[in-house]
Design a protein around this motif. Structure first.
Motif, short mmCIF file in Angstrom:
data_model
loop_
_atom_site.label_atom_id
_atom_site.label_comp_id
_atom_site.label_asym_id
_atom_site.label_seq_id
_atom_site.Cartn_x
_atom_site.Cartn_y
_atom_site.Cartn_z
N ALA A 32 -19.06 -3.88 15.34
CA ALA A 32 -18.63 -2.64 15.97
C ALA A 32 -17.31 -2.21 15.35
CB ALA A 32 -18.47 -2.85 17.47
N SER A 33 -17.30 -1.05 14.69
CA SER A 33 -16.10 -0.61 13.99
C SER A 33 -15.33 0.39 14.82
CB SER A 33 -16.48 0.01 12.64
OG SER A 33 -15.34 0.54 12.02
N LEU A 34 -14.02 0.22 14.85
CA LEU A 34 -13.15 1.15 15.56
C LEU A 34 -12.71 2.31 14.67
CD1 LEU A 34 -10.88 -1.34 17.52
CD2 LEU A 34 -12.98 -0.24 18.27
N VAL A 35 -13.06 2.25 13.41
CA VAL A 35 -12.71 3.34 12.49
C VAL A 35 -13.78 4.42 12.61
CG1 VAL A 35 -12.24 3.96 10.10
CG2 VAL A 35 -11.65 1.67 10.93
N PRO A 36 -13.41 5.65 12.95
CA PRO A 36 -14.40 6.73 13.10
C PRO A 36 -15.22 6.90 11.83
CG PRO A 36 -12.27 7.42 13.93
CD PRO A 36 -12.06 6.11 13.24
N PRO A 37 -16.53 7.24 11.96
CA PRO A 37 -17.39 7.39 10.79
C PRO A 37 -16.88 8.48 9.86
CG PRO A 37 -18.42 8.31 12.75
CD PRO A 37 -17.22 7.55 13.22
N GLY A 38 -16.83 8.14 8.59
CA GLY A 38 -16.41 9.11 7.59
C GLY A 38 -14.92 9.33 7.49
N ALA A 39 -14.13 8.61 8.30
CA ALA A 39 -12.68 8.81 8.27
C ALA A 39 -12.11 8.28 6.96
CB ALA A 39 -12.02 8.10 9.44
N PRO A 40 -11.36 9.09 6.23
CA PRO A 40 -10.77 8.60 4.97
C PRO A 40 -9.59 7.68 5.29
CG PRO A 40 -10.04 10.83 5.43
CD PRO A 40 -11.05 10.51 6.49
N LEU A 41 -9.50 6.55 4.59
CA LEU A 41 -8.40 5.62 4.77
C LEU A 41 -7.38 5.85 3.67
CD1 LEU A 41 -10.17 2.29 5.81
CD2 LEU A 41 -9.09 4.03 7.25
N LEU A 42 -6.22 6.32 4.05
CA LEU A 42 -5.16 6.60 3.09
C LEU A 42 -4.49 5.29 2.66
CD1 LEU A 42 -3.61 9.68 4.93
CD2 LEU A 42 -5.42 9.66 3.20
N LEU A 43 -4.03 5.25 1.44
CA LEU A 43 -3.42 4.03 0.89
C LEU A 43 -1.90 4.11 0.83
CD1 LEU A 43 -5.95 3.31 -1.99
CD2 LEU A 43 -5.95 2.43 0.36
N ASP A 44 -1.33 5.04 1.54
CA ASP A 44 0.13 5.23 1.55
C ASP A 44 0.77 4.25 2.53
OD1 ASP A 44 2.62 6.23 1.12
OD2 ASP A 44 2.34 8.06 2.29
N SER A 45 0.59 2.95 2.26
CA SER A 45 0.99 1.93 3.24
C SER A 45 2.50 1.84 3.43
CB SER A 45 0.44 0.56 2.82
OG SER A 45 0.99 0.16 1.58
N GLU A 46 3.29 2.06 2.38
CA GLU A 46 4.74 1.92 2.51
C GLU A 46 5.32 2.96 3.45
OE1 GLU A 46 6.82 1.68 -1.16
OE2 GLU A 46 5.57 0.06 -1.95
N ARG A 47 4.72 4.12 3.50
CA ARG A 47 5.22 5.18 4.40
C ARG A 47 5.01 4.80 5.87
NH1 ARG A 47 3.15 9.28 7.34
NH2 ARG A 47 1.03 8.74 6.67
N VAL A 48 3.90 4.14 6.18
CA VAL A 48 3.57 3.80 7.56
C VAL A 48 3.99 2.37 7.90
CG1 VAL A 48 1.67 3.56 9.22
CG2 VAL A 48 1.67 5.43 7.55
N PHE A 49 3.86 1.44 6.94
CA PHE A 49 4.16 0.02 7.16
C PHE A 49 5.26 -0.42 6.19
CE2 PHE A 49 -0.38 0.79 7.97
CZ PHE A 49 -0.50 0.37 9.29
N PRO A 50 6.49 0.04 6.35
CA PRO A 50 7.54 -0.21 5.35
C PRO A 50 7.92 -1.68 5.22
CG PRO A 50 8.47 0.80 7.32
CD PRO A 50 6.99 0.87 7.47
N GLN A 51 7.72 -2.48 6.25
CA GLN A 51 8.00 -3.92 6.18
C GLN A 51 6.72 -4.72 5.95
OE1 GLN A 51 9.82 -1.98 8.51
NE2 GLN A 51 11.49 -2.08 7.02
N SER A 52 5.62 -4.04 5.67
CA SER A 52 4.32 -4.63 5.37
C SER A 52 3.79 -5.44 6.56
CB SER A 52 4.39 -5.46 4.09
OG SER A 52 3.08 -5.74 3.62
#
Length: 560
Positions: A32-52
């Motif tokens: 069971a996936s919590l990611v909505p169908p067809g939702a694009p996953l952005l790879l801009d991780s440093e902007r959202v997760f700056p401490q990883s």
């Protein structure tokens, strides 16, 4: 700091099941996936997760997972999704849940910790990631612990300590990150330094590693400063890669709070002999300010490292707020006791001066007194009972300061070098050694940090007895890992040493001189930085020391 426990997870999972998320299939099983169908996953991780991201404190059925959302990317209504898979491509999803938006807030500096205990299989490597606002974090690797009591052929641990950000580059951590043979990483304290320019041990030779604290001082004065330090340290790419690549088991030492910290039992507050709250007249050595400083440092540490510890967020006393000494069992091979030798320790027995106080206490023997405690009564009983009852092949201490005796010969007298270490708590050290001997605790290994030195030595009951044939006097071995970047022992001490004694100090800290007056020490190197590893097998353990040049900001240097 929000530590999402099992009950909360189950409720979140239940909520997820009534939400119309897509069901995907992989290898014949539904996920069971919590990611909505067809939702694009952005790879801009440093902007959202700056401490990883990071993982820590393994059990046979889980680990702690950690991340932080950037305040600039925070959305008050956005849930944080976590995914764990058996493959790096996340086609074999084994666990998925979410942290409700309400659990992410400024109150914890937007940090999140999740306890996956009971959700994963034993002694297995997994891949994990977070998804927030359709942005995916980097992929991390974690490893659960072997089943309790299960046969384990061998385990390899990396050992780290003393990573002063201002004093060098983290090339050592890059090597740790790339070593796939490492099972777990033990960090033995001084994950941060509370100071950002203390002339006692920080010369600030690296312009790109300087830190400006929000308080504009040279040491942390409050929670805001401590959080700033953790954010800065955890912005380092090599540290991020190490935390992403391995599951950490961590403890605290003094610099997570203040240099040479202890507990002032007479005033029931933090003892911080060099901190402005103690020495600067404008703060009046106020016990309330010092106690709050300890609470602030505890909170920031609990927020920013992936640890499974007891936190009472409503407590107003540091001894009730955080309890972090704990036991990590790794099959039948290793019983690991992670110690806390800062929170409950007594004041320095010979005074708070540097030379002739905390270091080389000439004319003082109070470090032998029976009222000196490094661990406090409750922790001491916990450790003694745990060691005597352990059935594991190896009984291992994750220990902050050097347990053995270390001193210099002055005439006919041997003067302890550093009574901030176990030398200042000689009575308790002897009591522990007797417990180990009397309960026949075999294969006793002490893993130590703090002194910025590579060192291998025997652990003895009586260090004054030099006979190599008194076998009952030898109860184990101690390995000290060097600092990742922090100033070398001699460089640090010469700034605090009277001018006439600097040459004497330099001669006394050579490998030959140390081993001559401390024959239980088998190896001593205080001029290089790096890390070490230790591999445990059924019939032996092997410690290796790796010297890494902290002055090179490169991933291409060669380890020695």
């Amino acid at each position: 700091m929000k530590n999402i426990n099992r009950r909360s997870f189950i409720s979140y999972l239940a909520a997820a099941m009534v939400t119309p998320y897509v069901v995907t299939y992989s290898s014949g099983r539904a996920n069971a996936s919590l990611v909505p169908p067809g939702a694009p996953l952005l790879l801009d991780s440093e902007r959202v997760f700056p401490q990883s991201i990071a993982s820590g404190d393994p059990t046979p059925s889980g680990v702690i997972l950690w991340t932080r959302i950037a305040p600039s990317a925070y959305i008050a209504t956005e849930n944080l999704i976590v995914q764990v898979a058996s493959d790096a491509q996340f086609t074999q999803l084994v666990f998925e849940s979410f942290v409700p938006a309400a659990e992410i807030s400024e109150a914890s500096d937007y940090t999140v910790k999740l306890d996956l205990d009971t959700h994963l299989q034993a002694y297995k490597r997994y891949y994990y990631r977070f998804i927030y606002a359709n942005t995916v974090s980097r992929t991390g690797r974690c490893r659960t612990a072997p089943p309790y009591g299960a046969d384990v052929n061998g385990l390899k641990l990396a050992l780290l300590t003393c990573q002063d950000y201002t004093n060098g580059y983290y090339g050592a951590l890059d090597y740790v990150a790339k070593d796939d043979t490492i099972d777990y990483v033990l960090h033995l304290g001084d994950f941060i330094y509370e100071s950002a320019g203390d002339p006692r041990f920080q010369s600030l030779p690296f312009a790109d590693r300087m830190i400006q604290l929000p308080s504009d001082g040279i040491v942390a004065m409050d929670l805001t400063d401590y959080r700033h330090l953790y954010r800065t340290y955890r912005s380092d790419p090599n540290l991020q890669r190490a935390l992403e690549s391995h599951t950490f088991i961590m403890t605290r030492d003094d610099h997570e709070t203040a240099n040479d910290a202890y507990w002032d039992y007479q005033r029931d507050t933090l003892g911080a002999p060099d901190h402005p709250y103690t020495v600067d007249a404008q703060y009046g050595n106020d016990p309330l300010k010092l106690s709050q400083l300890m609470l602030d440092s505890q909170q920031a540490w609990a927020e920013y490292v992936p640890i499974r510890v007891q936190v009472n967020e409503g407590a107003t006393h540091p001894h009730q707020f955080l309890k972090h000494y704990r036991r990590v069992q790794l099959g039948n091979l290793i019983d690991l006791f992670m110690l806390d030798t800062r929170t409950y320790r007594s004041a320095h027995a010979c005074g708070e001066k540097d030379f002739f106080g905390r270091y080389f206490p000439l004319g003082c023997s109070a470090w032998k007194d029976d009222d000196q405690t490094l661990m406090g009564g409750e922790q001491r009983d916990w450790l003694f009972n745990g060691l005597s009852q352990s059935k594991a092949r190896w009984k291992v201490l994750g220990n902050q300061t050097y347990m053995g005796s270390l001193g210099l010969q002055v005439g006919k007298n041997k003067i302890p070098f550093n009574v901030d270490a176990w030398d200042g708590f000689d009575y308790e050290r002897i009591e522990m050694a007797k417990q180990v001997r009397e309960h026949r605790v075999e294969n006793f290994v002490v893993l130590t940090g703090d002194l910025h030195t590579f060192m291998a030595s025997h652990v003895k009951v009586d260090y004054l007895n030099r006979s190599i044939f008194n076998y009952d006097n030898f109860i184990g071995v101690e390995f000290m890992t060097p600092s990742v970047t922090s100033a070398g022992l001699f460089d640090m001490l010469k700034l605090q040493t009277p001018k006439g004694a600097v040459q004497w100090l330099a001669q006394g800290l050579t490998n030959a001189a140390v081993r001559l007056t401390n024959p239980h020490v088998r190896y001593f190197n205080t001029v290089q930085n790096g890390y070490s590893t230790i591999e445990f097998r059924d019939n032996y353990c092997e410690w290796k020391a790796w010297a890494i040049n902290k002055n090179i900001n490169s991933n291409t240097q060669k380890a020695t």
